[in-house]
Design an enzyme around this catalytic site. Structure first.
Site, PDB file in Angstrom:
ATOM      1  N   TYR A 192       0.811  -1.469  -0.160  1.00 34.09           N
ATOM      2  CA  TYR A 192       0.024   0.027   0.035  1.00 34.09           C
ATOM      3  C   TYR A 192       0.962   1.130   0.053  1.00 34.09           C
ATOM      4  CZ  TYR A 192      -4.029  -2.932   1.427  1.00 34.09           C
ATOM      5  OH  TYR A 192      -5.013  -4.143   1.576  1.00 34.09           O
ATOM      6  N   PRO A 235     -16.207  -3.733   1.752  1.00 38.52           N
ATOM      7  CA  PRO A 235     -17.535  -4.117   2.176  1.00 38.52           C
ATOM      8  C   PRO A 235     -18.622  -3.298   1.491  1.00 38.52           C
ATOM      9  CG  PRO A 235     -16.604  -2.994   3.850  1.00 38.52           C
ATOM     10  CD  PRO A 235     -15.578  -3.346   3.125  1.00 38.52           C
ATOM     11  N   LEU A 236     -18.262  -1.974   1.096  1.00 39.01           N
ATOM     12  CA  LEU A 236     -19.159  -1.169   0.138  1.00 39.01           C
ATOM     13  C   LEU A 236     -18.818  -1.377  -1.314  1.00 39.01           C
ATOM     14  CD1 LEU A 236     -18.915   2.019   2.591  1.00 39.01           C
ATOM     15  CD2 LEU A 236     -20.490   0.158   2.342  1.00 39.01           C
ATOM     16  N   GLY A 244     -17.437   1.493  -2.956  1.00 41.19           N
ATOM     17  CA  GLY A 244     -18.007   2.785  -2.985  1.00 41.19           C
ATOM     18  C   GLY A 244     -19.302   2.699  -3.747  1.00 41.19           C
ATOM     19  N   LEU A 245     -19.549   1.619  -4.257  1.00 41.48           N
ATOM     20  CA  LEU A 245     -20.804   1.601  -5.137  1.00 41.48           C
ATOM     21  C   LEU A 245     -22.179   1.635  -4.144  1.00 41.48           C
ATOM     22  CD1 LEU A 245     -21.813   1.249  -8.089  1.00 41.48           C
ATOM     23  CD2 LEU A 245     -21.751  -1.205  -7.680  1.00 41.48           C
ATOM     24  N   LEU A 246     -21.791   1.142  -2.896  1.00 43.10           N
ATOM     25  CA  LEU A 246     -23.071   0.988  -1.886  1.00 43.10           C
ATOM     26  C   LEU A 246     -22.817   2.316  -0.976  1.00 43.10           C
ATOM     27  CD1 LEU A 246     -22.587  -2.597  -0.885  1.00 43.10           C
ATOM     28  CD2 LEU A 246     -24.315  -1.635  -2.481  1.00 43.10           C
TER      29      LEU A 246
END
Length: 357
Positions: A62, A217-218, A221-223
């Protein structure tokens, strides 16, 4: 904050954890994803600690190591005792131009762990994870290297990320037969928009008592609440620039449409509902939160306190359900009478289809 054991171990970790892919800068992908400087990182780490998080995830790749460096410095700046936090980092990805600056070989693992320890400013890593599949290195070589690190005390627990069920099963078999350290966790993509791992990996993890750490988990960012059927590429969104991870978009729009009234009823964002849904799944050990801003993190942290009703969970489960896939549809058909009932899921449909063919 709720806590649970890290897989089949005695180590307690928070069910929400902080992912630090956003820490540091770098080029390419990490220029898009990262950008959180030391001051911003300190704020996010402090808010996490204040919210009950004790589990922090990073990787040597990262931002070319800056994420590990920034995270380690945050704990020094905030004077947080090492014993009060759980560090997880990962090894595999390319970290230099050399032929062996990548992979899960003994040579690379031994070099990489020393570099991670220096950047994190610690004498041990709580959870050391193999970040990806290595098509070159034999599994036993990787396991022996990790076992050495556990024996030396530099690493306390080991895990993998993005591996198939069959490969993890093979690794567990080798560990048992050779008396080597055993993988305790899998870090994998899982979201209400991407439930693919439920086909093989979830039953496997439950059977082997391995922990599941959830990344993205999203769904990238789509959620988050920015996206919908009519606004599929909002400005100032990472997902608009980097369309990852892969999801079924049509199913996702249906999920978000079903989620909207539920979010309204709870006076919260779709993101919070998405995280709360994941926390209802017993297989999930910890959901890794990724944030650039304090308000994003605080909204996500609130998911730990949100309680969905049985009806709401059912609605979300049904709209996000995976389409049937062999052999998953055949197993309940053939085993219905094993449970002492004449009912056979899919049975009537299959018999009618056969009669009409």
């Amino acid at each position: 904050m709720q806590y649970t054991t890290l897989g089949n171990t005695g180590l307690l970790v928070s069910r929400l954890s902080l992912g630090t892919m956003t820490f540091g800068g770098g080029e390419g992908l990490y220029k898009v994803i990262g950008g959180v400087d030391q001051k911003g990182a300190d704020e996010l780490v402090k808010a996490s600690i204040d919210g009950g998080i004790n589990f922090f995830d990073t990787a040597d790749v990262y931002s070319e190591g800056e994420s590990e460096t920034t995270l380690g410095q945050s704990f020094k700046n905030l004077k947080i005792a090492r014993k009060d936090v759980v560090f997880a980092t990962k090894v595999y990805s390319r970290v230099g131009p050399g032929r062996n600056d990548v992979g899960a070989s003994r040579g690379h693992i031994m070099d990489a762990v020393e570099a991670s320890l220096r950047r994190l400013q610690t004498d041990h890593i709580d959870l050391y994870q193999i970040h990806a599949n290595d098509p070159v290195t034999p599994i036993e070589e990787t396991l022996r290297a990790l076992d050495t690190l556990v024996t030396q005390g530099k690493v306390r627990y080991i895990g993998v990320s993005n591996w198939q069920a069959w490969k993890i099963a093979k690794a567990l078999g080798i560990s048992e037969f050779k008396n080597l350290a055993r993988f305790d966790t899998l870090q994998a993509y899982y979201s209400i928009a991407g439930r693919d791992l439920e086909r093989e990996l979830v039953p496997f993890l439950e059977a082997e008592k391995m922990g599941l750490l959830v990344w993205s988990p999203l769904a990238g960012g789509l959620l988050s609440g920015k996206f919908n059927r009519t606004n599929q590429k909002p400005e100032n969104s990472r997902r608009s620039e980097f369309d990852f991870p892969i999801v079924d978009k049509e199913r996702t729009w249906k999920i978000l449409e079903t989620m909207a009234p539920i979010a309204k009823a709870h006076h919260c964002s779709p993101a919070r509902i998405s995280l709360a849904w994941l926390l209802t799944k017993p297989v999930v050990t910890s959901v890794i939160l990724g944030a650039k801003r304090l308000d994003q993190l605080q909204d996500n942290l609130a998911a730990g306190e949100l309680k969905l009703s049985e009806d709401e969970i059912t609605q979300l489960d049904e709209v996000s359900a995976l389409p049937p896939e062999y052999p998953s549809w055949m197993i309940p058909f053939q085993n219905a009478d094993r449970w002492g009932t004449a009912e056979r899921p899919f049975g009537e449909h299959m018999l009618k289809s056969s009669a009409n063919s």
